[in-house]
Write an enzyme that holds these catalytic residues in place. Structure first.
Site, PDB file in Angstrom:
ATOM      1  N   ARG A  47       0.991  -1.156  -0.086  1.00 44.51           N
ATOM      2  CA  ARG A  47      -0.136  -0.073   0.017  1.00 44.51           C
ATOM      3  C   ARG A  47       0.895   1.224   0.055  1.00 44.51           C
ATOM      4  NH1 ARG A  47      -2.873   3.164   3.910  1.00 44.51           N
ATOM      5  NH2 ARG A  47      -4.891   3.631   3.024  1.00 44.51           N
ATOM      6  N   SER A 116     -12.794  -3.602   0.030  1.00 43.17           N
ATOM      7  CA  SER A 116     -12.842  -2.931   1.227  1.00 43.17           C
ATOM      8  C   SER A 116     -14.354  -2.887   1.306  1.00 43.17           C
ATOM      9  CB  SER A 116     -12.219  -1.820   1.345  1.00 43.17           C
ATOM     10  OG  SER A 116     -10.767  -1.920   1.482  1.00 43.17           O
ATOM     11  N   LYS A 147      -5.773   5.758   8.428  1.00 40.02           N
ATOM     12  CA  LYS A 147      -6.730   6.180   7.178  1.00 40.02           C
ATOM     13  C   LYS A 147      -7.874   7.180   7.935  1.00 40.02           C
ATOM     14  CE  LYS A 147      -9.238   3.913   3.767  1.00 40.02           C
ATOM     15  NZ  LYS A 147      -9.648   2.525   2.942  1.00 40.02           N
TER      16      LYS A 147
HETATM   17  N1  3NM Z   1      -7.989   0.352   5.229  1.00 41.52           N
HETATM   18  P1  3NM Z   1      -4.076   0.541  11.069  1.00 41.52           P
HETATM   19  S1  3NM Z   1      -8.517   0.640   7.657  1.00 41.52           S
HETATM   20  C1  3NM Z   1      -5.769   0.530   5.192  1.00 41.52           C
HETATM   21  O1  3NM Z   1     -11.487   0.080   6.885  1.00 41.52           O
HETATM   22  C2  3NM Z   1      -7.067   0.638   5.659  1.00 41.52           C
HETATM   23  O2  3NM Z   1     -10.892  -0.269   4.884  1.00 41.52           O
HETATM   24  C3  3NM Z   1      -9.261   0.533   6.125  1.00 41.52           C
HETATM   25  O3  3NM Z   1      -4.272   0.789   9.533  1.00 41.52           O
HETATM   26  C4  3NM Z   1     -10.611   0.122   5.839  1.00 41.52           C
HETATM   27  O4  3NM Z   1      -3.721  -0.888  11.338  1.00 41.52           O
HETATM   28  C5  3NM Z   1      -7.275   0.978   7.301  1.00 41.52           C
HETATM   29  O5  3NM Z   1      -2.628   1.206  11.439  1.00 41.52           O
HETATM   30  C6  3NM Z   1      -5.983   1.310   8.153  1.00 41.52           C
HETATM   31  O6  3NM Z   1      -5.042   1.167  11.918  1.00 41.52           O
HETATM   32  C7  3NM Z   1      -5.477   0.396   9.137  1.00 41.52           C
END
Ligand code: 3NM
Length: 217
Positions: A47, A116, A147
């Site tokens: 990513r 997603s 995010k």
């Molecule tokens: N996608 P972390 S949340 C890349 O909900 C991503 O689709 C998401 O990062 C979604 O583990 C997210 O640091 C970020 O919280 C996840």
């Protein structure tokens, strides 16, 4: 190896790793992925939204070989052209990317496709499109700085997805070593974790501890 047939077993390795070089404490994606693989992660998503196409391509050629050698699965976030160019194992898309049916046509039958989802409507749409999709993301479970504009969906949607998804699911968003038990108890079998892994001082031991929690729940 037939990827699709092997996917269940990859998902059973519990953690879906995702790169995030900009928050990795000065370490590059190569170093991060090397440590993820050493810790036992088999499913790795690239990513990277900030680099130019050539840099992404050159980096992904290296990552693809590393991941292949380790027997892992290499997924590219968003960039279908990049996934084709480096012959990655799959692509992950969001709700505002090209439709799954179109991406499936572009990537062919062999590569994996992840989508997603953030609410029950999107989950039901994914169920309807399941012939094009291999797995779904469910999140963000918690608010997350990775995010920043995404509204947390909490456990209500995760519960719904666990009960109703007709595809394997990956829980994501704000999941960390100290709260991972909550999503595991809610029924998530695979968990995507970004910051808690890429920001930890020792990624290998972090991943090992996370995997212990998943398999000893
Ligand atoms: N996608 P972390 S949340 C890349 O909900 C991503 O689709 C998401 O990062 C979604 O583990 C997210 O640091 C970020 O919280 C996840």
């Amino acid at each position: 190896m037939n990827l699709r047939a092997g996917m269940e077993s990859f998902f059973n390795t519990g953690i879906y790793g995702i790169t995030a070089e900009n928050i990795s404490n000065g370490r590059d994606n190569i170093e991060i992925v090397r440590d993820m693989l050493e810790g036992g992660i088999k499913f790795i998503q690239y990513r990277e939204k900030e680099k130019d196409a050539l840099s992404r391509y050159e980096e992904c050629l290296i990552l693809r070989d590393m991941i292949k050698q380790a027997g892992g699965v290499f997924i590219i976030d968003d960039f279908v052209d990049l996934a084709l160019a480096v012959d990655a194992d799959g692509v992950h898309i969001g709700q505002s990317d090209l439709p799954p049916r179109v991406v499936r046509k572009l990537i062919g039958r062999e590569k994996l496709l992840g989508l997603s989802t953030h609410n029950t409507e999107e989950l039901e749409q994914a169920n309807e499109l399941k012939k094009y999709i291999d797995y779904i993301g469910v999140g963000p479970i918690h608010a997350t700085a990775t995010k920043i504009n995404a509204e947390p969906v909490g456990f209500e949607y995760l519960d719904y997805a666990v009960k109703n998804a007709q595809l394997p699911l990956v829980a994501i968003g704000g999941i960390k070593e100290q709260n991972i038990d909550d999503v595991l108890h809610a029924g998530a079998k695979t968990v995507a974790i970004v910051s808690d892994i890429v920001q930890s001082e020792n990624i290998v031991s972090k991943v090992e501890r996370l995997r212990d929690k998943i398999f000893n729940k």
